[in-house]
Design a protein around this motif. Sequence first.
Motif, PDB file in Angstrom:
ATOM      1  N   GLU A 135      26.378  52.418  33.791  1.00  0.00           N
ATOM      2  CA  GLU A 135      27.573  51.957  33.083  1.00  0.00           C
ATOM      3  C   GLU A 135      27.370  50.486  32.718  1.00  0.00           C
ATOM      4  O   GLU A 135      27.278  49.623  33.598  1.00  0.00           O
ATOM      5  CB  GLU A 135      28.817  52.107  33.959  1.00  0.00           C
ATOM      6  N   VAL A 136      27.327  50.223  31.436  1.00  0.00           N
ATOM      7  CA  VAL A 136      27.059  48.871  30.952  1.00  0.00           C
ATOM      8  C   VAL A 136      28.068  47.872  31.509  1.00  0.00           C
ATOM      9  O   VAL A 136      27.717  46.730  31.849  1.00  0.00           O
ATOM     10  CB  VAL A 136      27.068  48.851  29.411  1.00  0.00           C
ATOM     11  N   ARG A 137      29.329  48.279  31.644  1.00  0.00           N
ATOM     12  CA  ARG A 137      30.385  47.363  32.065  1.00  0.00           C
ATOM     13  C   ARG A 137      30.160  46.809  33.465  1.00  0.00           C
ATOM     14  O   ARG A 137      30.735  45.771  33.829  1.00  0.00           O
ATOM     15  CB  ARG A 137      31.741  48.065  31.987  1.00  0.00           C
ATOM     16  N   LEU A 138      29.318  47.477  34.273  1.00  0.00           N
ATOM     17  CA  LEU A 138      29.096  47.048  35.650  1.00  0.00           C
ATOM     18  C   LEU A 138      27.956  46.040  35.797  1.00  0.00           C
ATOM     19  O   LEU A 138      27.793  45.430  36.856  1.00  0.00           O
ATOM     20  CB  LEU A 138      28.794  48.263  36.534  1.00  0.00           C
ATOM     21  N   VAL A 139      27.186  45.865  34.744  1.00  0.00           N
ATOM     22  CA  VAL A 139      25.952  45.081  34.858  1.00  0.00           C
ATOM     23  C   VAL A 139      26.225  43.598  35.022  1.00  0.00           C
ATOM     24  O   VAL A 139      25.613  42.922  35.857  1.00  0.00           O
ATOM     25  CB  VAL A 139      25.043  45.334  33.639  1.00  0.00           C
ATOM     26  N   GLU A 140      27.132  43.058  34.236  1.00  0.00           N
ATOM     27  CA  GLU A 140      27.402  41.622  34.320  1.00  0.00           C
ATOM     28  C   GLU A 140      27.901  41.236  35.707  1.00  0.00           C
ATOM     29  O   GLU A 140      27.523  40.188  36.254  1.00  0.00           O
ATOM     30  CB  GLU A 140      28.409  41.205  33.254  1.00  0.00           C
ATOM     31  N   ALA A 141      28.742  42.088  36.297  1.00  0.00           N
ATOM     32  CA  ALA A 141      29.236  41.803  37.643  1.00  0.00           C
ATOM     33  C   ALA A 141      28.114  41.895  38.671  1.00  0.00           C
ATOM     34  O   ALA A 141      28.121  41.183  39.674  1.00  0.00           O
ATOM     35  CB  ALA A 141      30.366  42.764  38.003  1.00  0.00           C
ATOM     36  N   ALA A 142      27.148  42.790  38.430  1.00  0.00           N
ATOM     37  CA  ALA A 142      25.979  42.858  39.318  1.00  0.00           C
ATOM     38  C   ALA A 142      25.203  41.555  39.261  1.00  0.00           C
ATOM     39  O   ALA A 142      24.766  41.016  40.291  1.00  0.00           O
ATOM     40  CB  ALA A 142      25.094  44.035  38.915  1.00  0.00           C
ATOM     41  N   LYS A 143      25.031  41.029  38.060  1.00  0.00           N
ATOM     42  CA  LYS A 143      24.343  39.754  37.893  1.00  0.00           C
ATOM     43  C   LYS A 143      25.124  38.625  38.559  1.00  0.00           C
ATOM     44  O   LYS A 143      24.559  37.795  39.273  1.00  0.00           O
ATOM     45  CB  LYS A 143      24.152  39.469  36.407  1.00  0.00           C
ATOM     46  N   SER A 144      26.434  38.613  38.348  1.00  0.00           N
ATOM     47  CA  SER A 144      27.273  37.543  38.899  1.00  0.00           C
ATOM     48  C   SER A 144      27.305  37.560  40.420  1.00  0.00           C
ATOM     49  O   SER A 144      27.523  36.530  41.060  1.00  0.00           O
ATOM     50  CB  SER A 144      28.701  37.669  38.366  1.00  0.00           C
ATOM     51  N   SER A 145      27.084  38.735  40.994  1.00  0.00           N
ATOM     52  CA  SER A 145      27.096  38.840  42.457  1.00  0.00           C
ATOM     53  C   SER A 145      25.835  38.248  43.082  1.00  0.00           C
ATOM     54  O   SER A 145      25.773  38.073  44.293  1.00  0.00           O
ATOM     55  CB  SER A 145      27.244  40.304  42.879  1.00  0.00           C
ATOM     56  N   GLY A 146      24.821  37.977  42.247  1.00  0.00           N
ATOM     57  CA  GLY A 146      23.600  37.356  42.748  1.00  0.00           C
ATOM     58  C   GLY A 146      22.417  38.282  42.889  1.00  0.00           C
ATOM     59  O   GLY A 146      21.351  37.864  43.359  1.00  0.00           O
ATOM     60  N   ALA A 147      22.564  39.546  42.487  1.00  0.00           N
ATOM     61  CA  ALA A 147      21.467  40.507  42.624  1.00  0.00           C
ATOM     62  C   ALA A 147      20.269  40.108  41.770  1.00  0.00           C
ATOM     63  O   ALA A 147      20.404  39.462  40.726  1.00  0.00           O
ATOM     64  CB  ALA A 147      21.945  41.903  42.227  1.00  0.00           C
ATOM     65  N   ASP A 148      19.093  40.512  42.229  1.00  0.00           N
ATOM     66  CA  ASP A 148      17.865  40.316  41.461  1.00  0.00           C
ATOM     67  C   ASP A 148      17.566  41.514  40.574  1.00  0.00           C
ATOM     68  O   ASP A 148      16.974  41.381  39.501  1.00  0.00           O
ATOM     69  CB  ASP A 148      16.680  40.113  42.421  1.00  0.00           C
ATOM     70  N   ARG A 149      17.950  42.702  41.059  1.00  0.00           N
ATOM     71  CA  ARG A 149      17.675  43.933  40.336  1.00  0.00           C
ATOM     72  C   ARG A 149      18.858  44.890  40.467  1.00  0.00           C
ATOM     73  O   ARG A 149      19.721  44.716  41.331  1.00  0.00           O
ATOM     74  CB  ARG A 149      16.426  44.642  40.891  1.00  0.00           C
ATOM     75  N   ILE A 150      18.864  45.899  39.612  1.00  0.00           N
ATOM     76  CA  ILE A 150      19.727  47.056  39.810  1.00  0.00           C
ATOM     77  C   ILE A 150      18.825  48.264  40.018  1.00  0.00           C
ATOM     78  O   ILE A 150      17.708  48.313  39.498  1.00  0.00           O
ATOM     79  CB  ILE A 150      20.677  47.299  38.624  1.00  0.00           C
ATOM     80  N   GLU A 151      19.301  49.215  40.817  1.00  0.00           N
ATOM     81  CA  GLU A 151      18.620  50.503  40.920  1.00  0.00           C
ATOM     82  C   GLU A 151      19.517  51.548  40.270  1.00  0.00           C
ATOM     83  O   GLU A 151      20.606  51.850  40.774  1.00  0.00           O
ATOM     84  CB  GLU A 151      18.325  50.902  42.366  1.00  0.00           C
TER      85      GLU A 151
END
Length: 243
Positions: A135-151
Amino acid sequence: MTKLSVNINKIATLRNARGGNLPDVLKVAQDIERFGADGITVHPRPDERHIRYSDVYNLKPLLKTEFNIEGYPSRAFMKMVMEVKPHQCTLVPDPPDAITSNTGWDTITYQDQLRDVIGELKSAGIRVSIFLNPEVRLVEAAKSSGADRIELYTGPYAEEYTKARTQPQNLALFNDYKNTAKEATSLGLGINAGHDLNLENLRFFKLHIPQLAEVSIGHALIADALYYGLENTIQLYKRQLQD
């Protein structure tokens, strides 16, 4: 080339069924590395029904490739990860009684929790990946949380890929994966993937998401090894990941 990390939970499940040490999880992990895998993944759960916390501690000094620990960031889990210091920690929103992972994080709702956990992990030099639905809408929040990657959680993809043999329109779901991966890449996040990937559907996924850094595969790979042998199976999977 995309890296193959082998999840060894099912090896531990087989061992635990008889209460002894056959198969030897530590030796199998070392053999998997020797057979060409790029990493080892474990997903310890609170009831230790497959990988035990003691396995995680015992594996760390033996492994020569990348060590990835998956799980829900309970205090017990975080204590273990901070002591073991794997190369990567993949955060998964599993409830304690989950049979297997079946969804990714709502990174918007849980952003504050994720930010605190990720900050703690990164302070120890651990790369952090977040298990995410396509879900594209979740990606920016993943970045903002400090993650290096998504799985990317690939369970829905695997199910639709099978259906697409007779109903090609079902694979339209794959656009969600491509768009999510594109958004993540644009924000500087690495892309991992896992869940129900196998010898039938892995190549298509790899070819259409070329930025894929790593896949974590356990259940299907171990099942295939019953027929093809473990060493041969690892090589079969690695061929699917070639550029």
